[in-house]
Every structure is written in structure tokens, then in C-alpha cells.
Design an enzyme around this catalytic site. Structure first.
Site, mmCIF file in Angstrom:
data_model
loop_
_atom_site.group_PDB
_atom_site.id
_atom_site.type_symbol
_atom_site.label_atom_id
_atom_site.label_comp_id
_atom_site.label_asym_id
_atom_site.label_seq_id
_atom_site.Cartn_x
_atom_site.Cartn_y
_atom_site.Cartn_z
ATOM 1 N N ASP A 41 52.991 42.286 62.089
ATOM 2 C CA ASP A 41 51.574 42.376 62.464
ATOM 3 C C ASP A 41 51.327 43.590 63.357
ATOM 4 O OD1 ASP A 41 51.243 39.920 61.270
ATOM 5 O OD2 ASP A 41 51.386 38.822 63.164
HETATM 6 N N1 URA Z 1 55.360 36.308 62.198
HETATM 7 C C1 URA Z 1 54.214 36.680 62.769
HETATM 8 O O1 URA Z 1 53.418 35.831 63.154
HETATM 9 N N2 URA Z 1 53.966 37.997 62.903
HETATM 10 C C2 URA Z 1 54.813 38.951 62.496
HETATM 11 O O2 URA Z 1 54.531 40.128 62.647
HETATM 12 C C3 URA Z 1 56.007 38.545 61.915
HETATM 13 C C4 URA Z 1 56.268 37.207 61.774
#
Ligand code: URA
Length: 241
Positions: free
Chosen positions: A102
């Protein structure tokens, strides 16, 4: 000389299996002639076209990147936000991330121009462990962490068994640091898993991908994987499928 379907997959056009289908369907040309046979091998001098488009055959490259927060796991962003390839300013090969982190998540992200390798690592049937460290609101009980470990119902299905470890607790601030190991890659999975047990994720970092760690790198830094590491990753993916 390499098999035609492997060459196509390496170029990042599609997976090896899809390349095989396309060859059989007559969508692939070698030196201007349609090839429908699967076993054929081509050299670097042969001109390969897929769906009438010549493929770019570059030597495969593999990078480990310590992604900072506030960067998109993409090669371009129409809102003008920072993207991972901004960290490779003088690099002219077409590379892309293996899976995603993310925008607000930091940590270990692989990048490559080898489409087949990327597909191998992100395919859900290849259970590659990904280790995250989350700072969460509140102090999760053993019971609620066990829920995460068993599998938790999210809107897109039940999560596979995970491992968790409560690393530290700040009683005053009412926050905790929890390590969680998952091997799926559902969208925002870790954040949604913690939401489901009532502990919002305040900060998230991916510390490990299979056996790879961020050791020796600072945020925003990159290193190439060694050929041995690439081989080990392939083995790890094949073993766990
Ligand atoms: N899980 C999440 O919530 N975000 C990420 O970036 C990777 C795994």
C-alpha cells in the site's frame, strides 16, 4: 537457445501458460512466420512477435527495494504521486513490482522485468511467507491474535492460517507492535485482518519476503538480488505450490 513460451513470459508479456495457449492459437510469429508448435527454441537473434507486436528481450534483472511510506507500488500514477520506479532514475529497462505494498506501507518490495518470475511469486498457490510488523491501536489479547492465526472472514473470503507474535506493548499510549506472517496477498490484507479484530493498523512494514530481509538497506535504497537468491526464490515458490 530458449523455449519460445519462456522467452515470451520473460519479456513480461504474459505467463508461460498463457504464452503456450497463444502459440497454439497462432498468435505468435518467429521471424515473420506463425509458429504453433510448443517445443520450439529460439535464440537472441530470432525476432519474436506476439499479437503482431515485437517483444523486447532484455536480460532479466531482479531488485530488492526498501519502499518508503508514501510511494505507490506502480510504475506511473496519474495523480502525480511518487512511484517505485522514481527510485531508479537512470534505469532504462522496463521493470515493475512483484505484487504491491500500500501507499502507506513501507518495506521489502521486489522489482523485475521477468514476467514469469513475477507471476510465479505472486500466484496464490505458491505460499510464499511474507512477514509484516504492524503498530496497532490497543493491546490485542492472545485470543484475538489466535483468530488471525486460524483465519478470519473478510468480505472476499476466509484468510489462510497466519502466524502472529506480540512484540511489544506501550500501555501508556495504548498501542502494540505485532509481527504477522501471511502467505496470501489480498488487497490491504493485514490492515483488514487487524480491523476485523478491532485493532486499527497505525503503521505497517514488510520485513521479509520468503527468506529475504531488508538487512543492510535504508529506506529508499535498492540492491540487486544475487543469482543464488533468485534461484532460491524459484525453489521456494515451487516447493510450496
Ligand atoms: N497488507 C496490507 O494491509 N497492506 C500492505 O501493503 C501489504 C499487506
Amino acid at each position: 537457445m530458449e523455449r519460445l513460451q519462456k522467452v515470451i513470459a520473460h519479456a513480461g508479456v504474459t505467463s508461460r501458460r498463457k504464452a503456450e495457449e497463444w502459440i497454439k492459437e497462432g498468435r505468435v510469429k518467429v521471424n515473420g512466420k506463425v509458429v504453433t508448435e510448443l517445443g520450439i527454441k529460439v535464440s537472441s537473434n530470432d525476432k519474436v512477435e506476439v499479437n503482431e507486436i515485437p517483444i523486447h528481450r532484455e536480460a532479466p534483472v531482479y531488485f530488492l527495494f526498501y519502499k518508503p511510506r508514501g510511494v505507490i507500488s506502480s510504475v506511473k500514477d496519474d495523480k502525480g504521486r511518487k512511484v517505485v520506479t522514481d527510485f531508479f532514475p537512470n534505469y532504462d529497462k522496463r521493470i515493475y513490482p512483484v505484487g504491491r505494498l500500500d501507499y502507506d506501507t513501507s518495506g521489502l518490495l521486489l522489482l523485475t522485468n521477468d514476467g514469469e518470475f513475477a507471476n510465479l511469486l505472486i500466484h496464490p498457490k505458491h505460499n510464499i511467507d511474507k512477514t509484516y510488523v504492524a503498530k496497532v491501536k490497543g493491546i490485542p489479547t492472545r485470543e484475538s491474535l489466535r483468530k488471525l492465526e486460524k483465519g478470519i472472514k473478510l468480505e472476499d473470503g476466509l484468510t489462510a492460517p497466519a502466524k502472529t507474535k506480540l512484540l511489544s506493548v506501550d500501555k501508556k499510549k495504548q498501542t502494540s507492535i505485532v509481527e504477522i506472517v501471511i502467505h496470501e496477498g489480498k488487497n490491504r490484507q493485514v490492515r483488514r485482518m487487524f480491523d476485523a479484530i478491532g485493532h486499527e493498523v497505525l503503521k505497517l512494514k514488510r520485513e521479509k519476503f520468503a527468506f529475504l530481509t531488508l538487512q543492510g538497506l535504508r529506506t529508499g535504497e535498492i540492491r540487486e538480488l544475487t543469482p543464488h537468491e533468485v534461484k532460491q526464490l524459484r525453489t521456494a515458490a515451487q516447493k510450496s505450490s
